[in-house]
Design a protein around this motif. Structure first.
Motif, PDB file in Angstrom:
ATOM      1  N   ASN A  55       0.830  -1.217   0.000  1.00 23.47           N
ATOM      2  CA  ASN A  55       0.000   0.000   0.000  1.00 23.47           C
ATOM      3  C   ASN A  55       0.859   1.260   0.000  1.00 23.47           C
ATOM      4  O   ASN A  55       0.529   2.237  -0.678  1.00 23.47           O
ATOM      5  CB  ASN A  55      -0.949   0.003   1.192  1.00 23.47           C
ATOM      6  CG  ASN A  55      -2.058  -1.010   1.042  1.00 23.47           C
ATOM      7  OD1 ASN A  55      -2.327  -1.494  -0.050  1.00 23.47           O
ATOM      8  ND2 ASN A  55      -2.692  -1.354   2.139  1.00 23.47           N
ATOM      9  N   ARG A  56       1.970   1.250   0.759  1.00 23.34           N
ATOM     10  CA  ARG A  56       2.872   2.400   0.764  1.00 23.34           C
ATOM     11  C   ARG A  56       3.511   2.609  -0.608  1.00 23.34           C
ATOM     12  O   ARG A  56       3.613   3.738  -1.089  1.00 23.34           O
ATOM     13  CB  ARG A  56       3.961   2.226   1.827  1.00 23.34           C
ATOM     14  CG  ARG A  56       3.508   2.546   3.231  1.00 23.34           C
ATOM     15  CD  ARG A  56       4.669   2.627   4.209  1.00 23.34           C
ATOM     16  NE  ARG A  56       5.445   1.406   4.300  1.00 23.34           N
ATOM     17  CZ  ARG A  56       5.176   0.401   5.140  1.00 23.34           C
ATOM     18  NH1 ARG A  56       4.141   0.465   5.957  1.00 23.34           N
ATOM     19  NH2 ARG A  56       5.947  -0.662   5.163  1.00 23.34           N
ATOM     20  N   GLU A  57       3.932   1.509  -1.255  1.00 17.23           N
ATOM     21  CA  GLU A  57       4.547   1.611  -2.584  1.00 17.23           C
ATOM     22  C   GLU A  57       3.551   2.153  -3.610  1.00 17.23           C
ATOM     23  O   GLU A  57       3.891   3.007  -4.426  1.00 17.23           O
ATOM     24  CB  GLU A  57       5.066   0.246  -3.033  1.00 17.23           C
ATOM     25  CG  GLU A  57       6.268  -0.228  -2.255  1.00 17.23           C
ATOM     26  CD  GLU A  57       6.629  -1.675  -2.555  1.00 17.23           C
ATOM     27  OE1 GLU A  57       5.946  -2.324  -3.382  1.00 17.23           O
ATOM     28  OE2 GLU A  57       7.610  -2.158  -1.958  1.00 17.23           O
ATOM     29  N   THR A  58       2.330   1.661  -3.558  1.00 16.69           N
ATOM     30  CA  THR A  58       1.294   2.132  -4.486  1.00 16.69           C
ATOM     31  C   THR A  58       0.986   3.606  -4.245  1.00 16.69           C
ATOM     32  O   THR A  58       0.870   4.386  -5.193  1.00 16.69           O
ATOM     33  CB  THR A  58       0.016   1.289  -4.334  1.00 16.69           C
ATOM     34  OG1 THR A  58       0.336  -0.080  -4.580  1.00 16.69           O
ATOM     35  CG2 THR A  58      -1.056   1.743  -5.299  1.00 16.69           C
ATOM     36  N   ALA A  59       0.861   3.996  -2.983  1.00 15.27           N
ATOM     37  CA  ALA A  59       0.559   5.389  -2.654  1.00 15.27           C
ATOM     38  C   ALA A  59       1.686   6.314  -3.093  1.00 15.27           C
ATOM     39  O   ALA A  59       1.436   7.409  -3.604  1.00 15.27           O
ATOM     40  CB  ALA A  59       0.309   5.530  -1.159  1.00 15.27           C
ATOM     41  N   ALA A  60       2.932   5.880  -2.915  1.00 18.38           N
ATOM     42  CA  ALA A  60       4.070   6.707  -3.331  1.00 18.38           C
ATOM     43  C   ALA A  60       4.081   6.881  -4.847  1.00 18.38           C
ATOM     44  O   ALA A  60       4.368   7.969  -5.353  1.00 18.38           O
ATOM     45  CB  ALA A  60       5.374   6.067  -2.866  1.00 18.38           C
ATOM     46  N   ARG A  61       3.749   5.821  -5.561  1.00 15.71           N
ATOM     47  CA  ARG A  61       3.708   5.893  -7.028  1.00 15.71           C
ATOM     48  C   ARG A  61       2.603   6.833  -7.505  1.00 15.71           C
ATOM     49  O   ARG A  61       2.755   7.542  -8.488  1.00 15.71           O
ATOM     50  CB  ARG A  61       3.516   4.486  -7.601  1.00 15.71           C
ATOM     51  CG  ARG A  61       3.731   4.390  -9.085  1.00 15.71           C
ATOM     52  CD  ARG A  61       3.657   2.984  -9.623  1.00 15.71           C
ATOM     53  NE  ARG A  61       2.330   2.420  -9.499  1.00 15.71           N
ATOM     54  CZ  ARG A  61       1.997   1.406  -8.697  1.00 15.71           C
ATOM     55  NH1 ARG A  61       2.900   0.827  -7.942  1.00 15.71           N
ATOM     56  NH2 ARG A  61       0.770   0.956  -8.650  1.00 15.71           N
ATOM     57  N   LEU A  62       1.484   6.854  -6.784  1.00 11.69           N
ATOM     58  CA  LEU A  62       0.349   7.692  -7.175  1.00 11.69           C
ATOM     59  C   LEU A  62       0.381   9.079  -6.538  1.00 11.69           C
ATOM     60  O   LEU A  62      -0.465   9.918  -6.846  1.00 11.69           O
ATOM     61  CB  LEU A  62      -0.958   6.997  -6.801  1.00 11.69           C
ATOM     62  CG  LEU A  62      -1.224   5.653  -7.481  1.00 11.69           C
ATOM     63  CD1 LEU A  62      -2.477   5.022  -6.910  1.00 11.69           C
ATOM     64  CD2 LEU A  62      -1.342   5.836  -8.982  1.00 11.69           C
ATOM     65  N   GLY A  63       1.334   9.298  -5.622  1.00 10.19           N
ATOM     66  CA  GLY A  63       1.400  10.583  -4.933  1.00 10.19           C
ATOM     67  C   GLY A  63       0.242  10.775  -3.976  1.00 10.19           C
ATOM     68  O   GLY A  63      -0.309  11.860  -3.848  1.00 10.19           O
ATOM     69  N   ASP A  64      -0.116   9.719  -3.267  1.00  9.81           N
ATOM     70  CA  ASP A  64      -1.274   9.745  -2.385  1.00  9.81           C
ATOM     71  C   ASP A  64      -0.856   9.266  -0.999  1.00  9.81           C
ATOM     72  O   ASP A  64       0.264   8.812  -0.782  1.00  9.81           O
ATOM     73  CB  ASP A  64      -2.348   8.823  -2.964  1.00  9.81           C
ATOM     74  CG  ASP A  64      -3.741   9.156  -2.487  1.00  9.81           C
ATOM     75  OD1 ASP A  64      -3.893  10.085  -1.685  1.00  9.81           O
ATOM     76  OD2 ASP A  64      -4.681   8.473  -2.941  1.00  9.81           O
ATOM     77  N   GLU A  65      -1.776   9.359  -0.047  1.00 11.45           N
ATOM     78  CA  GLU A  65      -1.536   8.844   1.296  1.00 11.45           C
ATOM     79  C   GLU A  65      -1.794   7.333   1.312  1.00 11.45           C
ATOM     80  O   GLU A  65      -2.788   6.867   0.758  1.00 11.45           O
ATOM     81  CB  GLU A  65      -2.475   9.516   2.302  1.00 11.45           C
ATOM     82  CG  GLU A  65      -2.104  10.945   2.614  1.00 11.45           C
ATOM     83  CD  GLU A  65      -0.791  11.039   3.371  1.00 11.45           C
ATOM     84  OE1 GLU A  65      -0.561  10.256   4.305  1.00 11.45           O
ATOM     85  OE2 GLU A  65       0.014  11.906   3.001  1.00 11.45           O
TER      86      GLU A  65
END
Length: 136
Positions: A55-65
């Motif tokens: 979830n952290r990796e996905t959020a970082a890729r999308l620029g989200d929390e």
């Protein structure tokens, strides 16, 4: 129309017992006579931390929390490739295959909003009232 009964559950339970790794504690249940649900209660692999890392990796890729998993979550069986590079990837694929082992078919056509499957499958890690336990 989706239908699941105890006879089909017994077939799936035998297959699941064959593929489940040593040290993983799980339960199998029938939900609303339409779905088979495998709930992983404990494992030597920290599945909660794996989910939080993804979830952290996905959020970082999308620029989200990032969304934080706290003790339980449902595994999306339609995107198991997300777990391929983790310690749970191969096991989740084997569990999915075992859950679909009892005369499973899918004649759905989402273009026409027509869904015809033998039964539905669900994979859960922990429960809302009894969180997943990492037994290292």
């Amino acid at each position: 129309m989706a239908y699941m009964d105890q006879k089909q559950k017994a077939v799936i339970a035998a297959e699941l017992k064959r593929v489940m790794p040593q040290g993983w504690k799980y339960s199998l249940s029938v939900e609303n006579h339409t779905a088979i649900v495998c709930t992983i209660a404990a494992a030597p692999v920290d599945l909660i931390e794996i989910a939080n890392t993804l979830n952290r990796e996905t959020a970082a890729r999308l620029g989200d929390e990032p969304y934080k998993v706290n003790g339980y979550f449902d595994v999306n069986l339609f995107s198991l490739d997300r777990y391929d590079a983790t310690a749970a990837g191969e096991t989740f694929r084997a569990i999915d295959k075992a859950l679909r082992s009892a005369n499973w078919y899918d004649r759905s056509d989402s273009q026409q909003d027509y869904f015809d499957t033998a039964y539905h499958t669900r994979l859960r890690v922990g429960r809302w009232n009894k969180p997943f336990s990492h037994n290292a």
